[in-house]
Design a protein around this motif. Structure first.
Motif, mmCIF file in Angstrom:
data_model
loop_
_atom_site.group_PDB
_atom_site.id
_atom_site.type_symbol
_atom_site.label_atom_id
_atom_site.label_comp_id
_atom_site.label_asym_id
_atom_site.label_seq_id
_atom_site.Cartn_x
_atom_site.Cartn_y
_atom_site.Cartn_z
ATOM 1 N N MET A 32 0.835 -1.210 0.000
ATOM 2 C CA MET A 32 0.000 0.000 0.000
ATOM 3 C C MET A 32 0.863 1.251 0.000
ATOM 4 O O MET A 32 1.927 1.270 0.589
ATOM 5 N N ARG A 33 0.399 2.252 -0.701
ATOM 6 C CA ARG A 33 1.105 3.517 -0.718
ATOM 7 C C ARG A 33 0.868 4.237 0.610
ATOM 8 O O ARG A 33 -0.262 4.517 0.991
ATOM 9 N N THR A 34 1.935 4.562 1.315
ATOM 10 C CA THR A 34 1.797 5.313 2.557
ATOM 11 C C THR A 34 2.011 6.797 2.263
ATOM 12 O O THR A 34 3.074 7.194 1.794
ATOM 13 N N VAL A 35 0.993 7.588 2.519
ATOM 14 C CA VAL A 35 1.120 9.030 2.331
ATOM 15 C C VAL A 35 1.682 9.620 3.620
ATOM 16 O O VAL A 35 1.186 9.334 4.708
ATOM 17 N N THR A 36 2.736 10.402 3.509
ATOM 18 C CA THR A 36 3.306 11.077 4.672
ATOM 19 C C THR A 36 3.416 12.570 4.359
ATOM 20 O O THR A 36 3.261 12.977 3.207
ATOM 21 N N ILE A 91 3.835 13.620 0.313
ATOM 22 C CA ILE A 91 2.504 13.898 -0.242
ATOM 23 C C ILE A 91 2.586 14.674 -1.559
ATOM 24 O O ILE A 91 1.758 14.501 -2.449
ATOM 25 N N VAL A 140 3.205 12.137 -4.168
ATOM 26 C CA VAL A 140 1.987 11.358 -4.402
ATOM 27 C C VAL A 140 1.019 12.177 -5.261
ATOM 28 O O VAL A 140 0.418 11.659 -6.209
#
Lengths: 288, 288
Positions: free
Chosen positions: B1-5, B9, B12
């Protein structure tokens, strides 16, 4: 005479500030303007593009109502809302995630074990968990304000066929910080894309979908309120939430349970014969 | 899964773009969003500040009408309008300067030597000059759309006591590219500060004043239209124009002329016995 040029205009803007300005206001306004100017310089923004930006803001202003705030939506799809959330998340606490525009005031009380789906059809989802502090101790009596979409993908405030408190509930955790309720799975849905924000999505070749989620606002005396969401790990939009709300610690497995295994202690106990799903979601609150 | 931080961001956001997106749209939207994110990270923008920003935009949307565009005013007082003007000015041509919101359509014809002040009182100002190309050759028949404040500091569109074409005129230069007209001195005035932009000015300890000026839109076949302003060199707000419109080459001396010296060839010839002022302002247009 002061000569304003494209290279010094940011300094001239800063020089216009009075000496006794509030330091934080000065810091924020000057940084904001420096970034706006740097953006215009970097892409050599044209008059046509600048006018397009102004028309965008005008249009957003025109369609914004108390029920639909296009500026919030813009902030959401640009990732700005999530960025502000993330940079004020507390290490060790549950991540915060976008509030969105569909929260309503004065949600009805939902008792522990109560049912939030009421007359709506669909496979039952049993949601439970514990609200804890950073040391792992439960927080007795913590409050949970919970809301979600109906199976048709709409929140109550968007849907004239639902009453305003449909799929909204306010729960008080027990003396062990436990909460539990039943509902139906929330569904993936699209943000409104018939306004200027929709134009941005189309210009970027982006879709308007959000993965399905339950919204929570958790609060307790002495703790920071937490606005967050929980997502199922099998949603097709998990990797491309159009408002950037997904965080690792907010993704949970909805575990399939066999028919005939629905537990005691719930409003629906004795009424659910079919298979159902179950999700555990603990929340960890940071001190105020 | 893509982790948005908070740190990834922006990447992304860029990754969400489809591959076949218009390259310029992609460049502008990604640069804009990167700067918005960098701003939020740099000042560690809080939820309260973020909400204040959104409320600002909502308020601006609410008070914007065809006659008063608060977003244009915001762009003006942040220096954004001037920055876009400056970065598309052509070397050797007259600098462009802010259009502002007070231009009206279909200005009345003003003949060479005509009078734009009509029945308004005040010391006569004689304005004249030549419209030239980058090589110094006159541009015969160039058009000048001219407007300014009345002596009360208001443009016709702000002032119910003026007709809509008061202090507006459309002049066609002669075969030598010459133009000339009479008026009264425009006056320094304030931009509207009773809305959200006024709050920014007050928060920054800034005043809402602009130095007095004449507005021009110069146009001719084969040339880029030029939106500009001319300022007198003795205006007290010359160094602190709240919309950053002043450029070196737009500042002119209003030269005092003795009583009894008013020239022939003007609509007012024979009617001006008092002292008057005279300003020469040549305009240089870049090719289209």
């Amino acid at each position: 005479m002061r000569t304003v040029t494209k290279d010094n205009i940011t300094d001239v803007f800063a020089a216009y500030f009075a000496e006794d300005t509030d330091p934080r206001t000065r810091e924020v306004l000057i940084a904001m303007t420096r970034h706006i100017h740097d953006f215009a310089r970097e892409v050599n923004l044209t008059h046509d593009e600048w006018r397009k930006g102004l028309e965008f803001l005008e249009w957003a202003g025109k369609i914004t109502t108390p029920e639909r705030n296009e500026f919030v939506l813009l902030s959401d799809v640009l990732g700005m809302s999530s960025l502000v959330d993330m940079q004020h998340s507390v290490e060790g606490a549950t991540s915060s995630s976008v509030l969105g525009p569909f929260h309503v005031s004065n949600p009805p009380v939902l008792n522990i074990g109560g049912d939030m789906k009421r007359d709506f059809e669909g496979e039952v989802l049993l949601v439970e968990g514990t609200i804890r502090d950073l040391n792992g101790n439960p927080i007795p009596g913590a409050k949970l304000d919970i809301w979600q979409t109906a199976p048709n993908g709409m929140y109550s405030s968007q849907d004239p066929d639902q009453d305003i408190h449909s799929f909204h509930g306010l729960m008080t955790a027990d003396e062990n910080g436990r909460y539990a309720f039943t509902t139906v799975r929330p569904v993936s849905y699209t943000v409104p894309d018939d306004g200027p924000v929709g134009e941005i999505l189309r210009a970027a070749g982006r879709h308007p979908w959000r993965p399905s989620h339950l919204h929570y606002i958790a609060s307790a005396d002495g703790f920071r309120s937490l606005v967050t969401e929980v997502f199922p790990d099998d949603d097709p939009y998990l990797d491309e939430d159009t408002v950037f709300g997904v965080r690792d610690d907010l993704v949970m497995t909805y575990v399939a349970q066999p028919a005939g295994s629905f537990p005691e202690g719930f409003e629906l106990s004795g009424k659910v014969d079919d298979a159902y799903s179950r999700v555990d979601f603990d929340l960890i609150l940071a001190p105020a």
